[in-house]
Design an enzyme around this catalytic site. Structure first.
Site, PDB file in Angstrom:
ATOM      1  N   GLY A 126       0.825  -1.207   0.000  1.00 44.19           N
ATOM      2  CA  GLY A 126       0.000   0.000   0.000  1.00 44.19           C
ATOM      3  C   GLY A 126       0.859   1.258   0.000  1.00 44.19           C
ATOM      4  CG  ASP A 172       1.827 -10.222   7.374  1.00 47.11           C
ATOM      5  OD1 ASP A 172       2.113 -10.689   8.490  1.00 47.11           O
ATOM      6  OD2 ASP A 172       0.883  -9.448   7.177  1.00 47.11           O
ATOM      7  NE  ARG A 207      -1.948 -27.834  30.164  1.00 44.41           N
ATOM      8  CZ  ARG A 207      -1.436 -27.158  31.159  1.00 44.41           C
ATOM      9  NH1 ARG A 207      -0.367 -26.434  30.977  1.00 44.41           N
ATOM     10  NH2 ARG A 207      -2.000 -27.175  32.348  1.00 44.41           N
ATOM     11  NE  ARG A 216      -6.272  -8.539   9.347  1.00 43.09           N
ATOM     12  CZ  ARG A 216      -5.544  -7.444   9.619  1.00 43.09           C
ATOM     13  NH1 ARG A 216      -5.220  -6.596   8.681  1.00 43.09           N
ATOM     14  NH2 ARG A 216      -5.166  -7.195  10.855  1.00 43.09           N
ATOM     15  CD  GLU A 270      -3.690 -11.472  11.549  1.00 42.01           C
ATOM     16  OE1 GLU A 270      -4.350 -11.050  12.511  1.00 42.01           O
ATOM     17  OE2 GLU A 270      -2.745 -10.845  11.047  1.00 42.01           O
TER      18      GLU A 270
END
Length: 740
Positions: A126, A172, A207, A216, A270
């Site tokens: 961007g 990212d 666990r 994203r 995410e």
């Protein structure tokens, strides 16, 4: 007898490029990323070095629009001590105003007031798209400013062209055209630190942990961290699971627990979605595991931890190289040169048209929106594609009945000094080998264990949890095979071994951590390992902002030592009152670390004091970095695939014939690709006495390190200057060469 013609020197040196009379501005925009400060530092120092004026633009595009004190001239000292700082010290801000023409008009006016016509933008797609639009509008904006009487004709004429160079700062790694973006490696360090810490508590209590990482629109962080920690399952936007994934995942988790694996790790980007574009959240996965399996399951959302902390050595070096290349690109730009972005391909810095990269990045999202996920993966580039194919190879264990039966036996051993990442490579080799249908054997203690018969079959489950372990779990010795070839041949016959994967080599290790911060007027003298190879010292020096690095490959004498002391003495008169000197352990047999320490102490008396530190074997210790885990995993997978292919080609009449030179190869990075090179060919390229290659690519980084430390030097920029294009249709990979 005629003399041989002299080979024409086609090298190009940057001394011919001058920044005199030019003004360069640097800004950081969008989300912050570790390593941005290293890029800012490199731009400032390289710009000043070539005699250009360099300006900071504080607070990104907002600072450009607001002007005033946000645009300040930078000095050499103003970027001192920022190399090791995370985030961006010149600030970054989202700016709605810059998206309007009115805002860009204000920004243009502020730049013209400082005669700035060269802009270096560090940010995401961007931010870079905005910079390109600004450049395209530039002449129109100047006309408007002229009409409004805000600038005169002379100012419009002297500032008629705006040059833009971008560097991608994004944790990212979501920008097409580059293998790595600034900040990605540091973010992976944060993730792996958390995963390694979680593993101990998860094992204590049996666990399951579900970790959400950033991404994203791009699953790079999730994918590579899953590879680097051996996660049981990963969810990324580019690879939605098929319908019925819930049952498949629970079955795999149950099988792993039945195999006495005490913990399960699930990593979720995410932006993870299923095949119907429905979000897959950590809480949904947790509820599913608890409901179906009854496992004690916890969720950890890492969030902005991934953006924080000190930048890794990789990010500091990457950003420093990109910053220097960006200044060179600005100096060489003409009125017709398109805005470019500086990228990393393999181990080379390249320039690509900014908008080609942006358009391909946008095409990835378009392909994902249209559910063309394989196309999206291909558009992400070779690095992402190979990470994904390696993950697929390693993640899904087939039942024995589903495995092909190759009837080949393949042995794996470690040789030389232990190096972080060896265990990740062994794990990958064993599991890919089993998937290919081979019977895999592990050799303990290198060639010494080989001739002694310390060989046993190794199964899929035997290498579980190896990825994050330091050292060599197989054991390694520096024993050479020469004296024991007959006994080794006998063991090969006994175990019917058809192929051998040797992981190791000359005593090198890709792991160093330096800290040069301390009290004022102090010089640290640090000795690094590496045998006669100065790679560790050089790249460690570049990452830590060293003043001088002494290595074997670049001879030095007492005059050089005296000049270096004088250089530090002058430096101490400025506001930068710290020094760092690195010495490779075998750089010179007479000028030892003690000698250099004593010389600097005596000559610097009254100006600075000295401290010395010999790092020693701590450089080989500790857990492997995300890069080492990932690189070891990928190269071992490629090596086994090459072995499979070569075995099939060499198999005739029930026997393997390995007589040709291309059946014994070394796999390593050459410029932009991983290359399988016959060992026979390496004889002429290797200095066996000192155990180093005769030509080393990283020596080209040394002038860069000297420039950033304010030494006058010569810098070969022959590899720079060519604006390339983003590759869309890839040529078929040859047998010898494959991309990382």
């Amino acid at each position: 007898m005629t003399a041989a013609p002299k080979r024409q020197d086609t090298r190009k040196f940057f001394e011919n490029l001058s920044g005199e009379g030019k003004s360069i501005a640097v800004l950081t925009s969008g989300g912050d990323a570790q390593g941005m400060n290293a890029a800012v530092r490199a731009v400032v120092r390289m710009g000043i070095y070539v005699e250009a004026k360099v300006y900071f633009i504080h607070e990104g595009y907002q600072g450009m629009v607001d002007g005033g004190d946000n645009i300040k001239e930078a000095t050499w000292e103003s970027v001192s001590s920022m190399l090791q700082v995370g985030g961006t010290v010149i600030g970054s801000a989202r700016c709605k105003e810059f998206r309007s023409r009115e805002g860009r008009l204000k920004a243009a006016h502020n730049l013209v007031q400082h005669s700035i016509t060269n802009l270096c933008v560090i940010g995401g797609d961007g931010s870079l798209t905005g910079a390109n639009l600004f450049r395209e509008e530039w002449s129109g904006l100047l006309d408007e400013l002229l009409q409004q009487g805000l600038i005169d004709k002379e100012a419009a004429c002297s500032n008629s062209t705006l040059h833009i160079v971008g560097m991608v700062g994004s944790i990212d790694n979501d920008f097409c055209g580059t293998d790595m973006t600034i900040g990605t490696d540091s973010a992976l360090h944060r993730i792996i630190e958390v995963v390694d810490a979680i593993m101990t508590t998860a094992q204590s209590h049996q666990r399951t942990f579900v970790l959400e990482v950033m991404g994203r629109h791009c699953g790079y962080l999730a994918l590579v961290s899953a590879l680097a920690c051996g996660a049981d399952w990963v969810f990324i936007p580019e690879m939605p699971p098929e319908d019925g994934w819930e049952d498949n995942m629970c079955q795999k988790l149950s099988e792993n627990r039945a195999d006495k694996k005490r913990l399960n790790i699930i990593i979720v980007a995410e932006g993870a979605i299923d095949s119907h574009n429905k979000a897959i959240t950590p809480d949904y996965i947790k509820d599913l595991v608890v409901r179906c399996l009854g496992f004690d399951t916890r969720v950890t959302i890492l969030g902005h931890v991934q953006r924080g902390g000190t930048p890794s050595a990789f990010d500091r070096i990457l950003a420093s190289r990109m910053g220097v290349e960006a200044v060179l690109a600005l100096l060489e730009a003409s009125a017709t040169t398109p805005a470019c972005v500086v990228s990393l391909v393999g181990n080379q810095a390249v320039r690509l048209p900014l908008m080609e990269c942006v358009q391909m990045t946008q095409e990835v999202q378009k392909a994902m929106d249209e559910k063309k996920f394989e196309e999206a993966v291909r558009l992400r580039g070779r690095s992402f594609e190979n990470n994904l194919s390696t993950y697929r190879l390693l993640s899904h264990r087939k039942a024995d009945s589903e495995l092909p039966n190759s009837s080949f036996n393949v042995a794996v051993l470690n040789v030389g000094a232990p190096a972080a990442g060896m265990n990740a490579a062994v794990r990958s080799a064993v599991r890919v080998g089993i998937t290919e249908g081979h019977k895999m054997f592990a050799v303990s203690d290198g060639f010494e264990g080989f001739y002694k018969g310390q060989i046993k079959e190794i199964k899929w489950g035997d290498v579980g949890g190896w990825t994050g372990q330091g050292g060599s779990l197989l054991g390694t010795k520096r024993t050479l095979p020469g004296k024991h070839l007959e006994k080794i041949a006998e063991q090969i016959k006994i175990h019917n071994i058809n192929a051998l994967l040797v992981i190791g080599g000359f005593e090198t290790c890709d792991r160093i951590k330096q800290s040069a911060s301390g009290t004022k007027r102090r010089v640290f003298i640090i000795e690094t390992m590496g045998g006669y190879c100065g790679y560790l010292a050089t790249v460690g020096g570049l990452a830590a902002g060293a003043d001088t690095v002494y290595i074997y490959e670049e001879p030095f004498d007492i005059r050089d030592l005296q000049a270096n002391v004088e250089h530090l003495t002058q430096k101490m008169k400025t506001s930068i009152q710290r020094g760092l000197v690195l010495r490779n352990e075998n750089s010179n047999e007479n000028y030892t670390t003690d000698f250099i320490y004593q010389l600097y102490t005596e000559e610097g008396r009254g100006v600075f004091d000295c401290r010395k530190n010999i790092l020693g074997h701590m450089q080989q210790g500790g857990a492997p970095s995300p890069f080492d885990r990932n690189f070891g995993t990928k190269v071992a997978a490629k090596a086994i695939q090459w072995i499979t292919r070569t075995l099939k080609e060499s198999y005739k009449g029930g026997r393997v014939f390995a007589n040709s030179e291309d059946t014994a190869c070394l796999l390593g990075m050459r410029r932009r690709a991983l290359v399988f090179q016959p060992v026979a060919q390496l004889r002429d390229e290797t200095d066996f006495v000192h155990r180093i290659p005769k030509e080393q690519w990283w020596l080209k980084l040394r002038p860069l390190m000297k420039i950033l430390a304010k030494y006058k030097t010569s810098y070969d920029v022959s590899d720079s200057g060519q604006l390339e294009h983003v590759t869309r249709v890839r040529p078929k990979e040859t047998k010898a060469s494959e991309a990382v």
